[in-house]
Design an enzyme around this catalytic site. Structure first.
Site, PDB file in Angstrom:
ATOM      1  N   LYS A 237       0.720   0.178  10.316  1.00  0.00           N
ATOM      2  CA  LYS A 237       0.985  -0.946  11.057  1.00  0.00           C
ATOM      3  C   LYS A 237       1.640  -0.361  12.142  1.00  0.00           C
ATOM      4  CE  LYS A 237       3.225  -4.067   8.519  1.00  0.00           C
ATOM      5  NZ  LYS A 237       4.336  -4.639   7.689  1.00  0.00           N
TER       6      LYS A 237
ATOM      7  N   ARG B 207     -20.476   0.899   8.407  1.00  0.00           N
ATOM      8  CA  ARG B 207     -20.749   2.565   8.170  1.00  0.00           C
ATOM      9  C   ARG B 207     -20.151   2.978   6.901  1.00  0.00           C
ATOM     10  NH1 ARG B 207     -16.077   5.006   9.556  1.00  0.00           N
ATOM     11  NH2 ARG B 207     -14.384   3.864  10.376  1.00  0.00           N
TER      12      ARG B 207
ATOM     13  N   PHE C 282     -12.704  12.504  10.680  1.00  0.00           N
ATOM     14  CA  PHE C 282     -12.483  12.263  12.061  1.00  0.00           C
ATOM     15  C   PHE C 282     -11.682  13.625  12.664  1.00  0.00           C
ATOM     16  CE2 PHE C 282     -13.467   8.190  11.006  1.00  0.00           C
ATOM     17  CZ  PHE C 282     -14.228   7.723  12.038  1.00  0.00           C
TER      18      PHE C 282
ATOM     19  N   HIS D 119      -6.312 -10.742  13.492  1.00  0.00           N
ATOM     20  CA  HIS D 119      -5.273 -11.786  14.042  1.00  0.00           C
ATOM     21  C   HIS D 119      -3.943 -11.367  14.233  1.00  0.00           C
ATOM     22  CE1 HIS D 119      -4.051 -15.891  14.535  1.00  0.00           C
ATOM     23  NE2 HIS D 119      -3.062 -15.448  13.828  1.00  0.00           N
TER      24      HIS D 119
ATOM     25  N   GLY E 279       0.892  -1.095   0.144  1.00  0.00           N
ATOM     26  CA  GLY E 279      -0.077   0.063  -0.112  1.00  0.00           C
ATOM     27  C   GLY E 279       0.846   1.202   0.044  1.00  0.00           C
TER      28      GLY E 279
ATOM     29  N   TYR F 106       3.063 -10.163   2.144  1.00  0.00           N
ATOM     30  CA  TYR F 106       2.967  -9.676   0.948  1.00  0.00           C
ATOM     31  C   TYR F 106       3.271 -10.628  -0.233  1.00  0.00           C
ATOM     32  CZ  TYR F 106       3.591  -5.000   3.081  1.00  0.00           C
ATOM     33  OH  TYR F 106       3.343  -3.843   3.649  1.00  0.00           O
TER      34      TYR F 106
ATOM     35  N   THR G  64      -3.087  -3.217   7.159  1.00  0.00           N
ATOM     36  CA  THR G  64      -4.226  -3.482   6.107  1.00  0.00           C
ATOM     37  C   THR G  64      -3.456  -4.206   5.166  1.00  0.00           C
ATOM     38  OG1 THR G  64      -4.061  -1.496   5.204  1.00  0.00           O
ATOM     39  CG2 THR G  64      -5.765  -1.532   6.828  1.00  0.00           C
TER      40      THR G  64
ATOM     41  N   ASN H 176      -3.545  -4.874   1.561  1.00  0.00           N
ATOM     42  CA  ASN H 176      -4.114  -4.213   0.341  1.00  0.00           C
ATOM     43  C   ASN H 176      -4.270  -5.167  -0.719  1.00  0.00           C
ATOM     44  OD1 ASN H 176      -3.063  -2.181   1.988  1.00  0.00           O
ATOM     45  ND2 ASN H 176      -3.670  -0.915   0.622  1.00  0.00           N
TER      46      ASN H 176
ATOM     47  N   GLU I 134      -8.582  -2.234   1.743  1.00  0.00           N
ATOM     48  CA  GLU I 134      -8.032  -2.313   2.738  1.00  0.00           C
ATOM     49  C   GLU I 134      -8.450  -3.284   3.798  1.00  0.00           C
ATOM     50  OE1 GLU I 134      -5.098   0.588   3.815  1.00  0.00           O
ATOM     51  OE2 GLU I 134      -5.774   1.844   1.759  1.00  0.00           O
TER      52      GLU I 134
END
Ligand code: ADP
Ligand code: MG
Length: 147
Positions: free
Chosen positions: A20, A103, A108, A83, A14, A90, A26, A28, A78
């Site tokens: 991280k 949502r 934010f 876990h 990403g 990768y 995430t 990607n 993403e």
């Protein structure tokens, strides 16, 4: 409830925005491979199941969002797998079944409030995926890819 949808492919790099470091990595997927299916789904936060070919099947919560670098025509995919992994994965084949919507995308007032909201999304996903109507998709053959 939504109609489940299925996407997968190798985990790509990403933009390394430090997710991280924030404790929210995430994995990607290349959004350009899924432009048709993505245009059918609104941006926002979803949950479902993730299969990693050599590792197993995990709960996941996922952001589908507009990528400002691509002139608002491309979204990013993403998924945050719920876990703790000992290493990166990768390039590994990642299969997703998306079963629920949490949502829309939102702004934010601070990074802290964003992180707090993502952790709440994670708790919502954790709990929802235990319900029979969502838990059953853990058995989807698509997640157990033969690669
Ligand atoms: P990038 O910008 O390259 O996506 P991230 O900071 O989002 O970097 O980290 C994502 C990478 O971290 C994934 O591609 C995967 O290899 C690894 N990873 C480790 N644990 C997880 C997890 N629980 N969920 C998703 N990715 C994880
Ligand atoms: Mg990422």
């Amino acid at each position: 409830p939504i109609d489940p949808w299925f996407i997968g492919g190798p985990v790509i790099k990403g933009f390394g925005r430090g997710s991280k470091v924030l404790g929210i990595p995430t994995a990607n997927l290349a959004a350009e491979n899924f432009s048709d299916i993505l245009s059918d789904h609104t941006s926002g936060v979803y949950f479902g199941w993730a299969g990693l070919s050599k590792r197993g099947i995990y709960k996941m919560v996922m952001s589908i969002g507009w990528n400002p670098y691509f002139d608002n025509t491309e979204k990013t995919i993403e998924p945050w797998l719920l876990h703790g992994f000992d290493e990166d994965f990768y390039g590994e084949e990642l299969r997703l079944v998306i079963v629920g919507y949490i949502r829309p995308e939102a702004n934010f007032p601070s990074l802290e409030s964003l992180i707090e909201r993502i952790h709440e999304d994670g708790r919502i996903a954790e709990n929802a995926l235990d319900l029979p109507e969502y838990a059953k998709y853990k058995e989807s053959p698509y997640l157990r890819n033969p690669l």
